[in-house]
Scaffold this active site. Sequence first.
Site, PDB file in Angstrom:
ATOM      1  CD  GLU A  79      -3.062  -0.178  -0.230  1.00 47.00           C
ATOM      2  OE1 GLU A  79      -2.988   1.022  -0.528  1.00 47.00           O
ATOM      3  OE2 GLU A  79      -3.739  -0.990  -0.868  1.00 47.00           O
TER       4      GLU A  79
HETATM    5  C1  LIG Z   1       3.155  -9.936   1.045  1.00 49.30           C
HETATM    6  C2  LIG Z   1       2.847  -8.920  -0.017  1.00 49.30           C
HETATM    7  C3  LIG Z   1       1.539  -8.679  -0.373  1.00 49.30           C
HETATM    8  C4  LIG Z   1       1.245  -7.779  -1.400  1.00 49.30           C
HETATM    9  N1  LIG Z   1      -0.051  -7.617  -1.825  1.00 49.30           N
HETATM   10  C5  LIG Z   1      -0.285  -6.942  -2.980  1.00 49.30           C
HETATM   11  C6  LIG Z   1      -1.583  -6.967  -3.594  1.00 49.30           C
HETATM   12  O1  LIG Z   1      -2.534  -7.551  -3.069  1.00 49.30           O
HETATM   13  N2  LIG Z   1      -1.734  -6.345  -4.789  1.00 49.30           N
HETATM   14  C7  LIG Z   1      -0.704  -5.693  -5.409  1.00 49.30           C
HETATM   15  O2  LIG Z   1      -0.903  -5.168  -6.501  1.00 49.30           O
HETATM   16  N3  LIG Z   1       0.521  -5.628  -4.840  1.00 49.30           N
HETATM   17  C8  LIG Z   1       0.767  -6.241  -3.654  1.00 49.30           C
HETATM   18  N4  LIG Z   1       2.008  -6.214  -3.085  1.00 49.30           N
HETATM   19  C9  LIG Z   1       3.070  -5.441  -3.726  1.00 49.30           C
HETATM   20  C10 LIG Z   1       3.488  -4.219  -2.935  1.00 49.30           C
HETATM   21  O3  LIG Z   1       2.480  -3.255  -2.963  1.00 49.30           O
HETATM   22  C11 LIG Z   1       4.826  -3.738  -3.525  1.00 49.30           C
HETATM   23  O4  LIG Z   1       5.808  -4.690  -3.146  1.00 49.30           O
HETATM   24  C12 LIG Z   1       5.186  -2.348  -3.070  1.00 49.30           C
HETATM   25  O5  LIG Z   1       4.330  -1.409  -3.653  1.00 49.30           O
HETATM   26  C13 LIG Z   1       6.624  -1.967  -3.405  1.00 49.30           C
HETATM   27  O6  LIG Z   1       6.920  -2.241  -4.747  1.00 49.30           O
HETATM   28  P1  LIG Z   1       8.226  -3.082  -5.096  1.00 49.30           P
HETATM   29  O7  LIG Z   1       8.239  -4.299  -4.248  1.00 49.30           O
HETATM   30  O8  LIG Z   1       8.271  -3.276  -6.561  1.00 49.30           O
HETATM   31  O9  LIG Z   1       9.423  -2.175  -4.642  1.00 49.30           O
HETATM   32  P2  LIG Z   1      10.115  -1.031  -5.518  1.00 49.30           P
HETATM   33  O10 LIG Z   1       9.076  -0.165  -6.092  1.00 49.30           O
HETATM   34  O11 LIG Z   1      11.097  -1.662  -6.433  1.00 49.30           O
HETATM   35  O12 LIG Z   1      10.904  -0.219  -4.401  1.00 49.30           O
HETATM   36  C14 LIG Z   1      12.181  -0.647  -3.859  1.00 49.30           C
HETATM   37  C15 LIG Z   1      12.635   0.365  -2.810  1.00 49.30           C
HETATM   38  O13 LIG Z   1      12.836   1.631  -3.428  1.00 49.30           O
HETATM   39  C16 LIG Z   1      12.110   2.640  -2.747  1.00 49.30           C
HETATM   40  N5  LIG Z   1      11.657   3.646  -3.721  1.00 49.30           N
HETATM   41  C17 LIG Z   1      11.109   3.443  -4.935  1.00 49.30           C
HETATM   42  N6  LIG Z   1      10.830   4.612  -5.520  1.00 49.30           N
HETATM   43  C18 LIG Z   1      11.199   5.582  -4.665  1.00 49.30           C
HETATM   44  C19 LIG Z   1      11.182   7.004  -4.676  1.00 49.30           C
HETATM   45  N7  LIG Z   1      10.688   7.698  -5.694  1.00 49.30           N
HETATM   46  N8  LIG Z   1      11.652   7.667  -3.591  1.00 49.30           N
HETATM   47  C20 LIG Z   1      12.124   6.991  -2.519  1.00 49.30           C
HETATM   48  N9  LIG Z   1      12.192   5.656  -2.451  1.00 49.30           N
HETATM   49  C21 LIG Z   1      11.720   4.958  -3.512  1.00 49.30           C
HETATM   50  C22 LIG Z   1      10.952   1.924  -2.087  1.00 49.30           C
HETATM   51  O14 LIG Z   1      10.471   2.641  -0.970  1.00 49.30           O
HETATM   52  C23 LIG Z   1      11.632   0.606  -1.693  1.00 49.30           C
HETATM   53  O15 LIG Z   1      12.299   0.780  -0.481  1.00 49.30           O
HETATM   54  C24 LIG Z   1       2.305  -7.069  -2.027  1.00 49.30           C
HETATM   55  C25 LIG Z   1       3.628  -7.285  -1.615  1.00 49.30           C
HETATM   56  C26 LIG Z   1       3.915  -8.214  -0.661  1.00 49.30           C
HETATM   57  C27 LIG Z   1       5.360  -8.464  -0.297  1.00 49.30           C
END
Ligand SMILES: Cc1cc2nc3c(=O)[nH]c(=O)nc-3n(C[C@H](O)[C@H](O)[C@H](O)COP(=O)(O)OP(=O)(O)OC[C@H]3O[C@@H](n4cnc5c(N)ncnc54)[C@H](O)[C@@H]3O)c2cc1C
Length: 594
Positions: A437
């Site tokens: 989220e």
């Molecule tokens: C158990 C679990 C349940 C989930 N459930 C759902 C679901 O039901 N539906 C769904 O669609 N998704 C779901 N997700 C996905 C989740 O919402 C994403 O993992 C999350 O939004 C982060 O995206 P990412 O993992 O690709 O990280 P990335 O976007 O790759 O980010 C990596 C790091 O970089 C940082 N970062 C990225 N951009 C910036 C910026 N501009 N400024 C500062 N920092 C930044 C982030 O804060 C993070 O620390 C789930 C994930 C998990 C692990």
Amino acid sequence: MPEYKAPLRDIDFVLNDVLNAEKHYQDLPDCEEATPDMVSAIIEEGAKFAERVLSPLNQIGDQQGCQWNDGQVTTPEGFKEAYQQYVESGWPSLAHEEQYGGQGLPESLGLVLNELVGTANWSWSMYPGLSHGAMNTLDAHGTEEQKQTYLTQLISGNWTGTMCLTEPHCGTDLGMLRTKAEPQADGSYKVSGTKIFISAGEHDMAENIVHIVLARLPDAPAGTKGISLFIVPKHLPESLTESNGVSCGSLEHKMGIHGNSTCVMNFDEATGYLIGPPNKGLNCMFTFMNTARLGTALQGLAHAEWGFQNSLTYAKDRLQMRALNGPAHPDKPADPIIVHPEVRKMLLTQKAFAEGGRALIYYCAQLVDKAKAHEGEEKEKADALLAFLTPIAKAFLTEVGFESANHGLQIYGGHGFIAEWGMEQNVRDSRISMLYEGTTQIQAIDLLGRKVLMTQGEALKGFTKILHKFCQAEIDNEALAKYVKPLVELNKEWGEITMQIGMKAMQNRDEVGAASVDYLMYSGYVVLGYMWALMAKTAQEKIDSGASDDFYQAKLKTADFYFNRILPRTRSLVETMKSGSDSLMSLEEDHFVF
Ligand SMILES: Cc1cc2nc3c(=O)[nH]c(=O)nc-3n(C[C@H](O)[C@H](O)[C@H](O)COP(=O)(O)OP(=O)(O)OC[C@H]3O[C@@H](n4cnc5c(N)ncnc54)[C@H](O)[C@@H]3O)c2cc1C
């Protein structure tokens, strides 16, 4: 064996004494049914379900996890039966429109139920939790036919829902998503692509699953302006036995929330239907984002409350060493660890975050009710305040919820590290709340960049005016001076720091990113300070009017703890915010050597 007891006394205090729920419900149109008796009967029933049915399944869910077999997912023992009971009791329909089978009760009441259910067993609560998000999306943007077909089934609980946003190469940056939707002659779409991390994507608890999927139309513009939203059911409503080209490729093996299925979902020319206008998918998602994010803020409260309850029992029971000022229990071989100041610090921190967090979430939930029920200026006001408070509630409460869960483990000493006590599960389960989220970092940029600086500080002023009004009204109240005085100063400083960051950001935009998480945490401590001042005021009034209950004394003492031991954390945050972006950005990328 860890336990959960619904904190009914505190819920009643926050809801009725601090936030005057009776008047709040009376002021909402069509909420006559939400009388105090009815509200407390619903909460008591929800508490029984949480304590007796869901809490005993929490550790089982963690140990067994979900099992994947050839695309089918089996949830842990007892999860399916608990869901049936939940549906038979009518819980999914509580806060949804009567016209589609709902009970039409306010969203804020639904959030209290979610707190009970989620604290007892967060993994289980995510199955109905995701459905709730899908329902809100359909309610706000679906056509009448879509509502009749899908919303009614979700409200009844016969079907569950998901939110399918994330793809392997994009989580935060959804503008890069690749899932395609090809228009068909009959007005439907063929949706193809892979989504990952989909919570409750596949399971054995309901006969159908309604996926709400973000995808791109063939002629869509690049980036976030080319994303549309679709309903893609697991089975088409006309045939609940045939596949619709939606399959679960695998389950993720993860750190916590093992009882919830986190799925890789493949869409292979699956039939889907557009929700809302083409290319406006992200806008549609944003309309219910506040509620969804408040739902995740609840997770912070849940792990703080659960950690507090169990570590309190342990701290009163576990005998180790003597109190520094001499034996507190000379009849025993040692004193219970609750006599030690550092153990008390951890317990009080958990209590302050759990009870303060409850007040903040219920406060925000009333704004959700107002924004939903009213039109015009009143709606705009509630929406603006909610937009400001939501990233704070989501990120701050989940950060301090994790901290509180960690204190719980520490209070158990080495036993906290051992699975049977449940404290390490609480830490593992809580960790995800800062990631999904919108991560803490993304919430922080949203708060400082989009909400505060892009509105020239208007969003901040919306809240600081409320705080100012409270402080002015209580300025001569001697009993509250120890809370009001620091809040007056912080309220002023908040505006000044915002201005300083805004000025620096005009020269260098990295200044916003560099200050953002510290700014969000600072804001969280101040907002929670206001919540504690409100609670202290109410408790003091009760004592002044003759109540001799320990509960109110404990509120005042916890408020003192918050103001003496937690709120000063703002001092170091001010220093780090002021230090600017240089020390973060001056090291060349290639010089990050090891
Ligand atoms: C158990 C679990 C349940 C989930 N459930 C759902 C679901 O039901 N539906 C769904 O669609 N998704 C779901 N997700 C996905 C989740 O919402 C994403 O993992 C999350 O939004 C982060 O995206 P990412 O993992 O690709 O990280 P990335 O976007 O790759 O980010 C990596 C790091 O970089 C940082 N970062 C990225 N951009 C910036 C910026 N501009 N400024 C500062 N920092 C930044 C982030 O804060 C993070 O620390 C789930 C994930 C998990 C692990």
